[in-house]
Design an enzyme around this catalytic site. Structure first.
Site, mmCIF file in Angstrom:
data_model
loop_
_atom_site.group_PDB
_atom_site.id
_atom_site.type_symbol
_atom_site.label_atom_id
_atom_site.label_comp_id
_atom_site.label_asym_id
_atom_site.label_seq_id
_atom_site.Cartn_x
_atom_site.Cartn_y
_atom_site.Cartn_z
ATOM 1 C CG ASP A 54 5.948 4.799 11.928
ATOM 2 O OD1 ASP A 54 6.160 5.448 10.904
ATOM 3 O OD2 ASP A 54 6.033 3.565 11.979
ATOM 4 C CD GLU A 109 7.417 3.279 8.585
ATOM 5 O OE1 GLU A 109 6.447 2.979 9.319
ATOM 6 O OE2 GLU A 109 7.743 2.630 7.568
ATOM 7 C CD GLU A 122 1.650 2.942 13.346
ATOM 8 O OE1 GLU A 122 1.633 2.440 12.216
ATOM 9 O OE2 GLU A 122 1.990 2.306 14.376
#
Length: 337
Positions: free
Chosen positions: A147, A145, A149
């Site tokens: 990311d 992953e 955010e």
């Protein structure tokens, strides 16, 4: 009326010495002096001074934009996804009924991925807007992953940007780094970009690098190494997003609408039928299936980008897992590399 701030203070001091000055006149001039001092102060946000970013080359200009509808399909919350401008832009919405999200129609092994986002205004505590890559649907026990955010807040200017990576299912060790933004993300579109290749992963905001994860012996066990899909989602993160869950989503302010556009997703395309393969990109294949970030210009940051990286981290980063000794008694290996 225009007041020359440079000469105002000297003028007022001389005027105060005049015996003919009335009391009300003194009060008025004192107010002007205070106003001039305020006007000279640097622009202030709720998180402190807004620093001017350094000039960097526009990496995103090397890659072409495509309509959101061409690259992405519905992930969840179909009724809360509104395509606009013939699919070039879209709104994704969180309300009491549901969040919403999009997922790429293809999987990618390395590449450059970017989207322009305009965030919801007002009280957005508990709201999470994520732009990320993942293969957890294919590798539930050892997924990768990368990311971005964006974490909402009870005050408009205080959106927090969090970055994170996982490799080979290394979810027990959070590798978060958090930043305050140097602009109001609710007023205009701003670009959030990821470059991923065999040399490094670079997170960029408006083309300014804010984080670089370099591939080396220490990071290799947790370095994303399998094809991933691209996602963008908005959802309720009340349990953790704002001050560790202190401020949940207040649906009195719903709907929370995030606008997306200027999508760029160029990488080594992997067939979803072969998505369990680690993948490789052929130099002799077409542009759409070759690795667009394999050249020498993508091996390391330029001098301008390095300056931008240092600026972002010194001025705007307020948390790094590599400095959290209360959380990690023994820091992860890559922190000491």
């Amino acid at each position: 009326m225009y007041i020359n701030q440079t000469n105002l203070s000297n003028y007022l001091c001389n005027t105060f010495n005049s015996k003919k000055m009335t009391f009300l006149h003194q009060r008025f001039l004192l107010s002007c002096l205070i106003l001039s001092i305020i006007l000279r102060l640097p622009q202030i946000s709720s998180r402190g001074p807004i620093y001017r970013p350094p000039s960097v080359e526009r990496l995103s200009d090397r890659f072409r934009s495509t309509p959101v509808s061409q690259k992405m399909s519905t992930f969840f919350g179909v009724s809360n996804i509104h395509m606009k401008s013939n699919g070039s832009y879209t709104d994704i919405i969180l309300d009491k009924t549901s969040g919403s999200g999009l997922v790429s129609k293809d999987r990618y092994y390395h590449g450059f991925f970017s989207v322009a986002i305009k965030l919801p205004m007002g009280d957005t505590s508990g709201v999470v807007l994520a732009f990320y890559m993942s293969n957890s649907d294919v590798f539930p026990h050892n997924h990768d992953e990368i990311d971005f955010e964006l974490l909402g807040h009870e005050k408009r200017r205080q959106w927090v940007l969090q970055t994170n990576i996982y490799g080979n299912g290394s979810v027990k060790t959070g590798r978060e780094e958090k930043f305050y933004l140097w602009f109001d993300p609710t007023q205009e579109f701003h670009q959030y970009s990821m470059l991923w290749n065999t040399h490094h992963i670079v997170f960029l905001v408006d083309n300014i690098p804010i984080r670089e994860v370099t591939y080396n012996q220490a990071s290799s066990p947790v370095y994303p190494s399998k094809p991933m899909s691209l996602y963008t989602t908005i959802w309720d993160g009340s349990q953790w997003a704002t001050h560790g869950g202190k401020y949940p989503v207040n649906y009195k302010y719903a709907p929370f609408v995030a606008s997306l556009g200027e999508l760029k997703a160029e990488g080594c395309l992997m067939s979803k039928a072969n998505s369990t393969s680690t993948g490789s990109c052929s130099k002799s294949s077409t542009l759409l299936t070759s690795d667009p970030v394999e050249g020498n210009e993508y091996v390391k940051l330029t001098s301008q980008q390095t300056i931008g990286l240092k600026w972002a981290r010194s001025k705007h980063m307020f948390y790094s897992y590599c400095k959290d000794t209360s959380r990690y008694k023994i820091l992860p290996p890559e922190c000491n590399a």
